[in-house]
Design a protein around this motif. Structure first.
Motif, PDB file in Angstrom:
ATOM      1  N   ILE A 128       0.842  -0.838   0.208  1.00 48.70           N
ATOM      2  CA  ILE A 128       0.156   0.112   0.201  1.00 48.70           C
ATOM      3  C   ILE A 128       1.128   1.137  -0.287  1.00 48.70           C
ATOM      4  CG2 ILE A 128      -1.859   1.854   1.360  1.00 48.70           C
ATOM      5  CD1 ILE A 128      -3.432  -1.429   2.240  1.00 48.70           C
ATOM      6  N   THR A 129       0.571   2.186  -0.534  1.00 46.31           N
ATOM      7  CA  THR A 129       1.154   3.588  -0.924  1.00 46.31           C
ATOM      8  C   THR A 129       0.954   4.087  -0.313  1.00 46.31           C
ATOM      9  OG1 THR A 129      -0.153   4.502  -2.768  1.00 46.31           O
ATOM     10  CG2 THR A 129       1.439   3.135  -3.410  1.00 46.31           C
ATOM     11  N   PRO A 130       1.784   5.351  -0.397  1.00 44.02           N
ATOM     12  CA  PRO A 130       1.412   6.533   0.831  1.00 44.02           C
ATOM     13  C   PRO A 130      -0.073   6.709   0.296  1.00 44.02           C
ATOM     14  CG  PRO A 130       3.901   6.139   0.419  1.00 44.02           C
ATOM     15  CD  PRO A 130       3.051   5.118  -0.162  1.00 44.02           C
ATOM     16  N   HIS A 154      -7.874  -7.942   3.254  1.00 44.12           N
ATOM     17  CA  HIS A 154      -9.074  -8.106   1.666  1.00 44.12           C
ATOM     18  C   HIS A 154      -9.705  -5.754   2.000  1.00 44.12           C
ATOM     19  CE1 HIS A 154     -12.874  -8.151  -0.847  1.00 44.12           C
ATOM     20  NE2 HIS A 154     -11.507  -9.243  -1.198  1.00 44.12           N
ATOM     21  N   ILE A 155     -10.253  -6.106   3.588  1.00 48.76           N
ATOM     22  CA  ILE A 155     -10.729  -4.337   4.071  1.00 48.76           C
ATOM     23  C   ILE A 155      -9.977  -3.031   3.642  1.00 48.76           C
ATOM     24  CG2 ILE A 155     -10.813  -3.977   5.984  1.00 48.76           C
ATOM     25  CD1 ILE A 155     -13.458  -3.210   6.093  1.00 48.76           C
ATOM     26  N   LEU A 156      -8.943  -3.539   3.689  1.00 49.19           N
ATOM     27  CA  LEU A 156      -7.164  -3.147   3.775  1.00 49.19           C
ATOM     28  C   LEU A 156      -7.240  -2.378   1.983  1.00 49.19           C
ATOM     29  CD1 LEU A 156      -4.772  -3.458   6.045  1.00 49.19           C
ATOM     30  CD2 LEU A 156      -6.616  -0.896   5.998  1.00 49.19           C
ATOM     31  N   LYS A 157      -7.299  -3.798   1.534  1.00 51.63           N
ATOM     32  CA  LYS A 157      -7.266  -3.450   0.372  1.00 51.63           C
ATOM     33  C   LYS A 157      -8.342  -2.309  -0.467  1.00 51.63           C
ATOM     34  CE  LYS A 157      -8.525  -7.116  -2.752  1.00 51.63           C
ATOM     35  NZ  LYS A 157      -8.231  -7.955  -3.728  1.00 51.63           N
ATOM     36  N   CYS A 158      -9.430  -2.754  -0.328  1.00 47.99           N
ATOM     37  CA  CYS A 158     -10.166  -2.571  -0.829  1.00 47.99           C
ATOM     38  C   CYS A 158     -10.334  -0.978  -0.983  1.00 47.99           C
ATOM     39  CB  CYS A 158     -11.877  -2.544  -0.739  1.00 47.99           C
ATOM     40  SG  CYS A 158     -11.809  -5.045  -1.248  1.00 47.99           S
ATOM     41  N   LEU A 159     -10.426  -0.307   1.292  1.00 51.24           N
ATOM     42  CA  LEU A 159     -10.044   1.058   1.342  1.00 51.24           C
ATOM     43  C   LEU A 159      -9.213   2.049   0.588  1.00 51.24           C
ATOM     44  CD1 LEU A 159     -10.943   0.549   4.731  1.00 51.24           C
ATOM     45  CD2 LEU A 159     -12.397   1.040   3.005  1.00 51.24           C
ATOM     46  N   ALA A 160      -7.955   0.816   0.526  1.00 53.72           N
ATOM     47  CA  ALA A 160      -6.992   1.591  -0.661  1.00 53.72           C
ATOM     48  C   ALA A 160      -6.880   1.869  -1.466  1.00 53.72           C
ATOM     49  CB  ALA A 160      -5.540   1.033  -0.363  1.00 53.72           C
ATOM     50  N   SER A 161      -7.595   1.346  -2.600  1.00 51.04           N
ATOM     51  CA  SER A 161      -8.109   1.106  -4.176  1.00 51.04           C
ATOM     52  C   SER A 161      -8.376   2.865  -4.223  1.00 51.04           C
ATOM     53  CB  SER A 161      -8.621   0.730  -4.509  1.00 51.04           C
ATOM     54  OG  SER A 161      -9.401   0.675  -5.761  1.00 51.04           O
ATOM     55  N   GLY A 162      -7.631   3.616  -5.264  1.00 51.41           N
ATOM     56  CA  GLY A 162      -7.788   4.769  -5.525  1.00 51.41           C
ATOM     57  C   GLY A 162      -9.234   5.039  -6.450  1.00 51.41           C
ATOM     58  N   ALA A 163      -9.519   3.775  -6.966  1.00 47.83           N
ATOM     59  CA  ALA A 163     -11.134   4.483  -8.257  1.00 47.83           C
ATOM     60  C   ALA A 163     -11.906   2.911  -7.009  1.00 47.83           C
ATOM     61  CB  ALA A 163     -10.503   4.237  -9.043  1.00 47.83           C
ATOM     62  N   GLY A 164     -12.639   3.341  -6.976  1.00 46.05           N
ATOM     63  CA  GLY A 164     -14.117   2.867  -7.175  1.00 46.05           C
ATOM     64  C   GLY A 164     -14.606   1.723  -7.936  1.00 46.05           C
ATOM     65  N   GLY A 165     -15.165   0.162  -8.036  1.00 44.42           N
ATOM     66  CA  GLY A 165     -15.996  -0.581  -8.586  1.00 44.42           C
ATOM     67  C   GLY A 165     -17.664  -0.102  -8.921  1.00 44.42           C
ATOM     68  N   GLN A 166     -18.558  -1.270  -9.631  1.00 47.51           N
ATOM     69  CA  GLN A 166     -19.408  -1.738  -9.460  1.00 47.51           C
ATOM     70  C   GLN A 166     -19.619  -2.754  -9.263  1.00 47.51           C
ATOM     71  OE1 GLN A 166     -21.485   0.533 -12.565  1.00 47.51           O
ATOM     72  NE2 GLN A 166     -22.380  -1.179 -12.795  1.00 47.51           N
ATOM     73  N   VAL A 167     -20.765  -2.924  -8.602  1.00 50.64           N
ATOM     74  CA  VAL A 167     -21.708  -4.374  -8.368  1.00 50.64           C
ATOM     75  C   VAL A 167     -23.405  -4.160  -8.518  1.00 50.64           C
ATOM     76  CG1 VAL A 167     -22.015  -3.272  -5.982  1.00 50.64           C
ATOM     77  CG2 VAL A 167     -22.424  -5.851  -6.636  1.00 50.64           C
ATOM     78  N   SER A 212      -5.698   7.111   2.078  1.00 53.62           N
ATOM     79  CA  SER A 212      -7.351   6.719   1.222  1.00 53.62           C
ATOM     80  C   SER A 212      -8.036   6.111   2.607  1.00 53.62           C
ATOM     81  CB  SER A 212      -6.972   5.845  -0.017  1.00 53.62           C
ATOM     82  OG  SER A 212      -8.773   5.797  -0.343  1.00 53.62           O
ATOM     83  N   VAL A 213      -7.155   4.887   3.209  1.00 52.68           N
ATOM     84  CA  VAL A 213      -7.835   4.395   3.954  1.00 52.68           C
ATOM     85  C   VAL A 213      -8.106   4.431   5.133  1.00 52.68           C
ATOM     86  CG1 VAL A 213      -7.031   2.396   5.704  1.00 52.68           C
ATOM     87  CG2 VAL A 213      -6.079   2.110   3.462  1.00 52.68           C
ATOM     88  N   ILE A 214      -7.748   5.719   5.585  1.00 54.34           N
ATOM     89  CA  ILE A 214      -7.307   6.612   7.121  1.00 54.34           C
ATOM     90  C   ILE A 214      -8.926   7.427   6.310  1.00 54.34           C
ATOM     91  CG2 ILE A 214      -7.058   8.471   8.106  1.00 54.34           C
ATOM     92  CD1 ILE A 214      -4.138   7.607   7.558  1.00 54.34           C
ATOM     93  N   CYS A 215      -8.692   8.179   5.126  1.00 51.61           N
ATOM     94  CA  CYS A 215     -10.468   9.052   4.971  1.00 51.61           C
ATOM     95  C   CYS A 215     -11.659   8.053   4.002  1.00 51.61           C
ATOM     96  CB  CYS A 215     -10.113   9.570   3.401  1.00 51.61           C
ATOM     97  SG  CYS A 215      -8.282  10.858   3.966  1.00 51.61           S
ATOM     98  N   ARG A 216     -11.578   6.908   4.212  1.00 51.45           N
ATOM     99  CA  ARG A 216     -12.627   6.129   3.617  1.00 51.45           C
ATOM    100  C   ARG A 216     -12.583   5.701   4.896  1.00 51.45           C
ATOM    101  NH1 ARG A 216     -12.146   3.754  -2.248  1.00 51.45           N
ATOM    102  NH2 ARG A 216     -11.961   4.909  -3.316  1.00 51.45           N
ATOM    103  N   GLY A 217     -11.297   4.884   5.850  1.00 51.29           N
ATOM    104  CA  GLY A 217     -12.075   3.697   6.858  1.00 51.29           C
ATOM    105  C   GLY A 217     -12.899   3.986   7.603  1.00 51.29           C
TER     106      GLY A 217
END
Length: 272
Positions: A16-18, A226-239, A23-28
């Motif tokens: 996970i990059t800086p 897994h949740i860290l990976k999702c929160l760190a992702s810069g762009a969202g996906g779709q479900v 992103s983890v902090i701002c979303r988490g």
């Protein structure tokens, strides 16, 4: 207990990059406040709701829907619904790709999950599941009659029950064969003549540039990573949640035929 599906191993997650940690902090942080603040409000209102309404829950499920819809927004995961909403008495079955399914499906309607008993002891997820009225069961044919009674009580209280017939989550790129044990409960206790089941297909689209299996949760993956990976992702996906026409239990000879029809409907919209 159902075996975990392993399939092909996922690619290793890059460090996970800086920017990712930001992103983890701002979303988490807002996500934690939303989920646990909603849980506290839910439990408080349930203290009033339970003695007044018993098994019926006219207020608290609305909190669950609100929390889950906004949790998806905070995670940057767009939700798309297709198909008419099923509003009658009955149950819902869906394919299972990730712990995210809990948020996704709760965001679409007021429902109550049917889950394997060991989930009740899981940190965080188990607490949320118990608070929101999840039905915990053992997938054992010898207990089908007992579980049918539990289902009947909850359905008569106006609850829509949802379960994952695959029995485990996958990488989101396939529908695993449906296990038929739980379907037997719908043929007992007077449920057969009145009950309808709505098949639902859940389809995840990974963020741009990510592995198509990005949102899948399977094998030896841990919840925290897994949740860290999702929160760190810069762009969202779709479900996308595809709602199929309900099927009536009375139209099928046994649990195997009913399970096969539901599985076929779920597979029909799974385009991978």
């Amino acid at each position: 207990m159902n075996a975990t599906w392993h399939g092909d191993p996922p690619p290793p997650d890059p460090p996970i990059t800086p920017a990712g940690w930001l992103s983890v902090i701002c979303r988490g942080v807002p996500l934690a406040l939303l989920v646990f603040g909603g849980l506290a409000l839910h439990l408080t209102l349930r203290l009033i709701e339970r003695p007044l309404c018993g098994a019926q829950r006219p207020v608290t499920p609305r909190i669950t829907v609100f929390v889950c819809r906004n949790a998806l927004r905070l995670m940057g995961l767009r939700l798309r619904l297709t198909g008419p909403e099923f509003s009658g008495q009955g149950a819902v079955v869906a394919n299972h790709s990730s712990w995210l399914d809990i948020f996704v499906l709760n965001a679409t309607r007021r429902i109550y999950f049917v889950s394997k008993a060991e989930v009740a002891s899981w940190p965080a997820i188990g607490w949320l599941a118990r608070a929101t009225g999840t039905v915990f069961i053992e997938r054992n044919r010898s207990r089908a009659a007992e579980q049918a009674q539990v289902f009947q009580t909850r359905l008569h209280a106006g609850h829509q029950l949802l379960f994952f017939p695959e029995g485990t989550s996958s990488d989101g790129q396939r529908v695993l064969p449906f296990k038929t044990t739980l379907f037997a409960a719908f043929f007992a206790g007077g449920l057969k003549e009145t009950l309808a089941i709505e098949p639902v297909t859940v389809l995840y689209q990974a963020p741009p540039g990510q592995d198509p299996r990005f949102f899948g949760w399977w094998g030896d993956m841990t919840f925290g990573a897994h949740i860290l990976k999702c929160l760190a992702s810069g762009a969202g996906g779709q479900v996308t949640v595809v709602r199929h026409p309900p099927v009536h239990v009375r139209d099928f000879a046994d649990r195997k035929a009913l399970a096969a029809a539901c599985e076929a409907a779920v597979r029909s919209a799974h385009t991978v």
